[in-house]
Write an enzyme that holds these catalytic residues in place. Structure first.
Site, PDB file in Angstrom:
ATOM      1  CE1 TYR A  32     -19.958  14.677  31.504  1.00 53.96           C
ATOM      2  CE2 TYR A  32     -19.816  12.570  30.364  1.00 53.96           C
ATOM      3  CZ  TYR A  32     -20.579  13.582  30.919  1.00 53.96           C
ATOM      4  OH  TYR A  32     -21.942  13.512  30.884  1.00 53.96           O
ATOM      5  CE  LYS A 146     -20.545  14.219  27.238  1.00 58.17           C
ATOM      6  NZ  LYS A 146     -21.927  13.959  27.612  1.00 58.17           N
ATOM      7  CD  GLU A 178     -29.463  18.746  27.556  1.00 54.09           C
ATOM      8  OE1 GLU A 178     -28.879  18.132  26.658  1.00 54.09           O
ATOM      9  OE2 GLU A 178     -28.868  19.469  28.373  1.00 54.09           O
ATOM     10  CG  LEU A 202     -23.866  18.315  25.753  1.00 55.87           C
ATOM     11  CD1 LEU A 202     -22.794  19.053  26.544  1.00 55.87           C
ATOM     12  CD2 LEU A 202     -23.732  16.821  25.955  1.00 55.87           C
TER      13      LEU A 202
HETATM   14  N1  PDD Z   1     -24.419  11.960  27.620  1.00 51.24           N
HETATM   15  N2  PDD Z   1     -27.406  15.977  26.784  1.00 51.24           N
HETATM   16  C1  PDD Z   1     -26.887  15.481  27.917  1.00 51.24           C
HETATM   17  C2  PDD Z   1     -27.213  16.156  29.205  1.00 51.24           C
HETATM   18  C3  PDD Z   1     -26.063  14.344  27.872  1.00 51.24           C
HETATM   19  O1  PDD Z   1     -25.524  13.860  29.006  1.00 51.24           O
HETATM   20  C4  PDD Z   1     -25.810  13.707  26.616  1.00 51.24           C
HETATM   21  C5  PDD Z   1     -24.955  12.492  26.472  1.00 51.24           C
HETATM   22  C6  PDD Z   1     -26.387  14.268  25.461  1.00 51.24           C
HETATM   23  C7  PDD Z   1     -26.146  13.683  24.095  1.00 51.24           C
HETATM   24  O2  PDD Z   1     -24.896  14.070  23.588  1.00 51.24           O
HETATM   25  P1  PDD Z   1     -24.120  13.138  22.545  1.00 51.24           P
HETATM   26  O3  PDD Z   1     -25.046  12.901  21.398  1.00 51.24           O
HETATM   27  O4  PDD Z   1     -22.945  13.926  22.170  1.00 51.24           O
HETATM   28  O5  PDD Z   1     -23.783  11.849  23.256  1.00 51.24           O
HETATM   29  C8  PDD Z   1     -27.174  15.399  25.591  1.00 51.24           C
HETATM   30  C9  PDD Z   1     -23.393  10.943  27.590  1.00 51.24           C
HETATM   31  C10 PDD Z   1     -23.608   9.829  26.634  1.00 51.24           C
HETATM   32  C11 PDD Z   1     -23.059  10.509  29.008  1.00 51.24           C
HETATM   33  O6  PDD Z   1     -23.072  11.381  29.866  1.00 51.24           O
HETATM   34  O7  PDD Z   1     -22.736   9.347  29.238  1.00 51.24           O
END
Ligand code: PDD
Length: 279
Positions: A32, A146, A178, A202
């Site tokens: 996703y 992701k 993270e 991620l």
């Molecule tokens: N999640 N690491 C993880 C495990 C995450 O689920 C997310 C973001 C990030 C940050 O990535 P980005 O800056 O590209 O949003 C890092 C999204 C927002 C979610 O699962 O809803």
């Protein structure tokens, strides 16, 4: 709520149904993306579509749409949603097939997408910061993908909520990776430190934008492993994500981070990030 997209058609959310044998439901076999939209313009759309392509390749699902088709879908979702600030959710599973762990020979990927209004993080989070806890990172070794298999992340985020905190920062083999649903950065001895992009975390788009901003504005930073000891003596900690932008973490495991208030590096990055959004 605006209509959602499922396999080529827009329809009300209640009508969007997926067969129970969809591998997304049975195995969490899918990937996703979440893309922030400000004033009806997606932020860093190409980077998000690059990461979607990377996730699909990583789990060996053929990309069901061309770049132009993904962009057209995102545009259509934005147009149909009345809020000007939105988050776009894109979701691809391996499709519907009899239950068998090995890949089906001829399944068609399921594509689901929706837009929803996106509120900025609460003002109090920015003025006072949030609480985080730490926990051992017990996820798998392909965290750069992701994927929709988020059970470990769900359990870790819930541990934070149960402890009265907002995020859970993850430690693997003595190093910060993270957050349960965000990236994390720290400031140690005046240097902004970001854990390196590899299979253990991620590659956040917000993380990348923050490092771009740091480089452009001469904020000293390094992308390198961050030890648990550095995390615990950091003068600032922040989390980043597309939906929450940059949020200062001012309490870690019940102890104040630095002075216990949002620090200067985080505040500066936040204001530069707002400028970046507007441009
Ligand atoms: N999640 N690491 C993880 C495990 C995450 O689920 C997310 C973001 C990030 C940050 O990535 P980005 O800056 O590209 O949003 C890092 C999204 C927002 C979610 O699962 O809803």
């Amino acid at each position: 709520m605006s209509d959602v997209y499922l396999n080529g058609r827009f329809m009300p959310m209640e009508q969007a149904q997926v067969p129970v044998m969809d591998r997304g439901f049975i195995f969490g076999d899918g990937v996703y993306e979440v893309i922030p939209v400000y004033d009806r313009a997606p932020l860093a759309l190409d980077r998000h579509l690059d990461r979607l392509a990377h996730s699909l390749e990583g789990v060996r699902i053929a990309n069901p749409k061309s770049r132009a088709d993904w962009k057209a879908l995102v545009d259509e979702l934005i147009t149909r949603e009345s809020a000007v600030n939105q988050s776009i959710y894109l979701h691809v599973t391996r499709g519907v097939a009899p239950r068998d762990h090995a890949f089906p020979k001829d399944a068609t990927p399921t594509v689901f997408a929706m837009a929803k209004p996106m509120a900025p993080p609460p003002l109090q989070w920015l003025s006072e910061g949030i609480k985080a806890i730490t926990h051992e990172d017990f996820r798998w070794l392909k965290c750069d993908l992701k994927t929709t298999s988020l059970l470990a992340n769900v359990l870790l985020r819930q541990m934070a909520v149960d402890a009265g905190a907002t995020e859970c920062l993850l430690i693997r083999d003595g190093y910060l990776t993270e957050g349960a649903a965000s990236n994390a950065m720290v400031v140690v001895d005046g240097l902004l430190l970001a854990p390196p992009r590899n299979h253990l975390l991620l590659p956040g788009i917000t993380y990348e934008l923050v490092l771009d901003i740091a480089a452009r504005h001469h904020i000293p930073f390094a992308e390198r492993p961050v030890t648990e000891a550095e995390l615990r003596r950091a003068s600032e900690i922040m989390m980043t994500s597309s939906t929450r932008e940059i949020v200062p973490i001012t309490t870690l495991d019940g102890k104040p981070v630095g002075n216990g208030i949002p620090g200067p590096v985080c505040k500066k990055l936040l204001s530069l990030y707002q400028e970046r959004k507007r441009s």
